[in-house]
Design an enzyme around this catalytic site. Structure first.
Site, PDB file in Angstrom:
ATOM      1  N   GLY A  36       0.833  -1.200   0.000  1.00  0.00           N
ATOM      2  CA  GLY A  36       0.000   0.000   0.000  1.00  0.00           C
ATOM      3  C   GLY A  36       0.861   1.241   0.000  1.00  0.00           C
ATOM      4  O   GLY A  36       2.083   1.185  -0.166  1.00  0.00           O
ATOM      5  N   LYS A  37       0.201   2.366   0.191  1.00  0.00           N
ATOM      6  CA  LYS A  37       0.887   3.648   0.262  1.00  0.00           C
ATOM      7  C   LYS A  37       0.945   4.097   1.711  1.00  0.00           C
ATOM      8  O   LYS A  37      -0.087   4.219   2.363  1.00  0.00           O
ATOM      9  CB  LYS A  37       0.169   4.695  -0.592  1.00  0.00           C
ATOM     10  CG  LYS A  37       0.298   4.451  -2.081  1.00  0.00           C
ATOM     11  CD  LYS A  37      -0.276   5.608  -2.873  1.00  0.00           C
ATOM     12  CE  LYS A  37      -0.071   5.394  -4.367  1.00  0.00           C
ATOM     13  NZ  LYS A  37      -0.611   6.511  -5.167  1.00  0.00           N
ATOM     14  N   GLY A  38       2.155   4.325   2.193  1.00  0.00           N
ATOM     15  CA  GLY A  38       2.322   4.795   3.552  1.00  0.00           C
ATOM     16  C   GLY A  38       2.183   6.294   3.637  1.00  0.00           C
ATOM     17  O   GLY A  38       1.670   6.952   2.733  1.00  0.00           O
ATOM     18  N   SER A  39       2.653   6.858   4.750  1.00  0.00           N
ATOM     19  CA  SER A  39       2.495   8.290   4.954  1.00  0.00           C
ATOM     20  C   SER A  39       3.327   9.105   3.983  1.00  0.00           C
ATOM     21  O   SER A  39       2.935  10.192   3.596  1.00  0.00           O
ATOM     22  CB  SER A  39       2.881   8.649   6.397  1.00  0.00           C
ATOM     23  OG  SER A  39       4.187   8.167   6.683  1.00  0.00           O
ATOM     24  N   GLY A  41       5.253   7.464   1.133  1.00  0.00           N
ATOM     25  CA  GLY A  41       5.728   6.693  -0.002  1.00  0.00           C
ATOM     26  C   GLY A  41       5.002   5.369  -0.116  1.00  0.00           C
ATOM     27  O   GLY A  41       4.021   5.118   0.568  1.00  0.00           O
ATOM     28  N   VAL A  43       4.860   1.222   0.146  1.00  0.00           N
ATOM     29  CA  VAL A  43       5.392   0.182   1.023  1.00  0.00           C
ATOM     30  C   VAL A  43       5.255  -1.163   0.315  1.00  0.00           C
ATOM     31  O   VAL A  43       4.178  -1.491  -0.195  1.00  0.00           O
ATOM     32  CB  VAL A  43       4.663   0.153   2.375  1.00  0.00           C
ATOM     33  CG1 VAL A  43       5.279  -0.900   3.288  1.00  0.00           C
ATOM     34  CG2 VAL A  43       4.718   1.522   3.039  1.00  0.00           C
ATOM     35  N   LYS A  58       9.889   0.630   2.586  1.00  0.00           N
ATOM     36  CA  LYS A  58       9.235   1.873   2.187  1.00  0.00           C
ATOM     37  C   LYS A  58      10.158   2.590   1.205  1.00  0.00           C
ATOM     38  O   LYS A  58      11.308   2.889   1.524  1.00  0.00           O
ATOM     39  CB  LYS A  58       8.952   2.750   3.403  1.00  0.00           C
ATOM     40  CG  LYS A  58       8.241   4.049   3.073  1.00  0.00           C
ATOM     41  CD  LYS A  58       7.949   4.861   4.335  1.00  0.00           C
ATOM     42  CE  LYS A  58       6.892   4.220   5.176  1.00  0.00           C
ATOM     43  NZ  LYS A  58       6.478   5.078   6.309  1.00  0.00           N
ATOM     44  N   ASP A 149       0.451  10.329  17.103  1.00  0.00           N
ATOM     45  CA  ASP A 149      -0.559   9.881  16.133  1.00  0.00           C
ATOM     46  C   ASP A 149      -0.975   8.438  16.428  1.00  0.00           C
ATOM     47  O   ASP A 149      -1.063   7.605  15.524  1.00  0.00           O
ATOM     48  CB  ASP A 149      -0.020  10.008  14.707  1.00  0.00           C
ATOM     49  CG  ASP A 149      -1.146  10.061  13.670  1.00  0.00           C
ATOM     50  OD1 ASP A 149      -2.309  10.270  14.062  1.00  0.00           O
ATOM     51  OD2 ASP A 149      -0.870   9.889  12.474  1.00  0.00           O
TER      52      ASP A 149
END
Length: 737
Positions: A36-39, A41, A43, A58, A149
């Site tokens: 998936g897409k991390g914060s 970039g 992954v 990542k 967070d």
């Protein structure tokens, strides 16, 4: 293509604060799949060639300087942490202008991922997850670090049921025991009151977020999830602490744990170390119940995927194209040589309940027939056909020839529509102009067929459909009369779910009860907006209103033509919608109808609609997020690493001194709110808010002052008015004016 500037690896290593390993990562790890897409970039899941260890990598482009700035925080935190409840960091690599960050792989996914499968988590499982998360938080807080967070999406589980804290992109380092942060960072629904108010805070803000996460695990969603994020930012400091909705199904010790975590006063809120001694956390259940939870979720996902594959295999699809020249006997009946093409796409289900057939034919006389028949039902209105023709009315001989040609070309076509009942024709279909003002909301122009055209193609269409369906002999006479256009011409287009409540776009109250938008009186840009008398009640604009200028708009070249209405073309009929430009405000719940170049009505509202690239405005809107990075002073007010932002604010042209000033004339919020609401009592009750909201109102005052007191070009006036409308809409959303 531009040549990328070479990057000095040593300088990059110094900038990130961690060593960059010299090896080629692709010779060490084998990329398997994208997770998936991390914060900051993408992954990927990868496997180490030598030892077979599975890791998460990542990959971040070094062209994005903001991403590098943000990911530096995450790397620096992870590189300094070595604890079982913190995601482990293995190293960083540089390749092809990309940074590869290798971390521990957690195959169980996040708590949020689990909630997508099972809706809620049991109390014993919640106790274990909270206990392990508190261990990780206590480790961070002892080393003077704040996560900032904590939420279900950042608590990961591996296949063994071990709990790991992840995503340290917004984490902060405390340089000594007594220092506290005062920056506005986090996710709104999980955010502590002191963080929203920008007061001094420390690791206890993570404890609040863990309490919200406990409710999220118990109920599937965090508290106030049906409220707009900007509204939540205003609600959390003022309202009572959240609690479980149905307390009867949860133990007293679980409810007490949540109440301790969600203590409003951070001075009275326990630390992570203190909560590790709470009765709810002192569970004797083994971690194996979490591994069982992960395994059960994986089983459910796999079973669901198998069912979906079976459903796809049940449908039988067939597509074939046939080209056939008529026989000599057919040519004798028609002096012209006719070559027929037909394309047939069919889907047959075994039970015959869902049968679809699409027949497209084309011959030299340029007639096109497109037919779609849904499954047979008792209500014949569910079956419809569309006939589009380009030919002139044929003679009787031409009609007969067309019939035989169509029969010849489609002789071998088999379709499931042969079992369906004949459809009753609609007689005397009126001829409708596709751009008629009386019918602009009734039917798409591309689907309108005139009565004489329908008569012209009845014979050809009927023959094609009946032969393609292999109809029986008792349908010979009936089918000739049954090719009709079943569009309901007298019904306006209606839209459903225009007020669906979601955390992103909830419906907001509006003073308007009709379906039309308010039409504002045009203003002169050169003179600016005049201040209204404070004694006169100010009528609120709806979020769909625009403030046009007197400058004529010419040659607006856009794929979706926009029709601007004036007072002369307003129709009071409730069935007719006003066609107006779409407002950029996110608070509108009203659907705007506009036409494309073909005259077809198109809905541009709703939560699920997406605009195609061709429908974007010709000029970039000032409501877009600025491309340039903000100054350091503005960063302190509108931080780039804040999860929730106002993307339409253009702040580079606003003086930092103006926003940071504490002078009363720059902080007269009451006068700004007076223009949005005429009730002084309501305004006085809304003046207690955080500096973050205060800066938003400052920005509104700034742009309104320019509009009223400075001369601008027509273009500048339109852009500034748009910003004023956007900011006004947001302020009204927050304060529910």
């Amino acid at each position: 293509m531009a040549i990328k500037k070479p990057i000095n690896v040593k300088q990059l290593s110094d900038k990130l604060g961690v060593p960059i390993l010299p090896d080629d990562p692709q010779t060490i790890y084998h990329i398997q799949e994208r997770l998936g897409k991390g914060s900051f970039g993408q992954v990927f899941k990868a496997v180490h060639f030598a030892n077979g260890k599975v890791v998460a990598i990542k990959i971040i482009s070094l062209d994005d300087q903001e991403a590098i700035k943000d990911v530096r925080k995450e790397i620096s935190i992870l590189a300094e942490c070595n604890y079982p409840n913190i995601v482990q960091y293995f190293g960083s690599y540089f390749k092809d202008h990309q940074l590869w960050i290798v971390m521990e792989y957690c195959g169980g996914g996040s708590v949020s991922d689990l909630l997508q499968v099972i809706d809620t988590i049991s109390e014993d499982e919640i106790a274990l997850i909270c206990r392990e998360a508190l261990k990780g938080l206590n480790y961070l807080h002892e080393f003077k670090k704040i996560h900032r967070d904590i939420k279900g999406g950042n608590i990961l589980l591996n296949d063994r049921g071990e709990v790991k804290l992840a995503d340290f992109g917004v984490s902060a380092q405390l340089f000594n025991t007594f220092s506290k942060r005062n920056t506005f960072v986090g996710t709104p629904y999980w955010m502590a009151p002191e963080v929203i108010q920008e007061n001094k805070y420390d690791g206890k803000a993570d404890v609040w977020s863990l309490g919200i996460t406990a409710i999220e695990m118990a109920e599937g969603l965090p508290p106030n999830s049906n409220v707009h994020p900007m509204r939540v930012i205003f609600m959390i400091p003022r309202e009572e602490s959240p609690a479980l909705t149905d307390k009867s199904i949860w133990s007293d010790k679980f409810q007490d744990f949540i109440s301790k975590c969600l203590t409003k006063d951070p001075a009275e809120r326990p630390t992570a170390k203190e909560l590790l001694n709470h009765e709810f956390i002192q569970t004797k259940k083994p971690l194996s119940i979490l591994s069982d939870l992960v395994e059960n979720c994986k089983t459910l996902i796999n079973n669901s995927s198998m069912f979906e594959d079976e459903d796809e295999e049940e449908g039988n699809y067939s597509t074939f194209v046939e080209k056939k020249t008529p026989s000599d006997d057919e040519k004798e009946n028609n002096n012209n040589t006719v070559t027929n093409y037909s394309t047939v796409i069919t889907k047959d289900d075994d039970d015959g309940s869902n049968n679809y057939s699409t027949v497209i034919t084309k011959d030299e006389m340029y007639s096109t027939v497109i037919t779609k028949d849904d499954a047979q039902t008792d209500d014949d209105n569910n079956n419809f056909s569309t006939v589009i023709t380009k030919e002139d009315p044929p003679t009787d001989e031409e009609s007969d020839s067309s019939c035989s040609s169509s029969s010849s070309s489609s002789r071998n076509i088999t379709s499931p529509i042969s079992k369906r009942k004949p459809r009753q024709p609609i007689t005397n279909s009126p001829k409708i102009s596709p751009i008629s003002s009386n019918n602009i909301n009734k039917i798409p122009a591309d689907n309108v067929v005139s009565s004489n055209q329908a008569t012209t193609t009845t014979t050809t269409t009927t023959t094609t459909t009946t032969t393609a369906a292999s109809t029986t002999t008792d349908q010979d006479e009936g089918d000739v009369k049954n090719i009709v256009n079943k569009f309901q011409l007298n019904k306006p287009i209606t839209s459903s779910n225009s007020t669906s409540v979601t955390p992103q776009k909830p419906p907001f109250p509006s003073n308007n009860t009709t379906t039309t938008s308010n039409i504002n009186t045009p203003i002169k840009p050169s003179n600016g907006l005049k201040k209204s008398n404070s004694n006169t009640p100010v009528q609120l604009k709806t979020s769909g209103d625009k403030t046009p200028t007197t400058t004529p708009l010419k040659n607006i070249s856009n794929n979706n033509s926009v029709i601007y209405n004036n007072s002369n073309n307003i129709n009071n009929n409730n069935n007719n919608n006003i066609i107006a430009p779409k407002s950029p405000s996110p608070t509108t719940g009203q659907k705007i109808i506009k036409t494309n170049s073909g005259g077809v009505l198109k809905s541009s509202g709703g939560l699920s609609s997406k605009r195609s690239p061709s429908s974007k405005p010709k000029h970039s809107s000032s409501s877009k997020e600025p491309k340039e990075s903000l100054s350091e002073n503005l960063q302190n007010i509108y931080r780039n690493d804040c999860t929730i932002q106002l993307p339409f604010l253009t702040l580079n042209n606003i003086s930092s001194d103006y926003l940071l000033s504490i002078d009363y004339r720059y902080n007269d919020f009451k006068s700004s709110l007076d223009d949005l609401c005429a009730d002084p009592n309501l305004i006085s009750s809304k003046l207690s808010f955080s500096p973050y909201i205060g800066n938003l109102i400052k920005s509104l005052s700034y742009h309104k002052d320019i509009q009223e007191n400075e001369l601008m070009t027509p273009k500048e006036s339109v852009q500034n008015t748009k910003i004023v409308n956007d900011l006004s809409s947001t302020v009204k959303t927050i304060f529910r004016l």
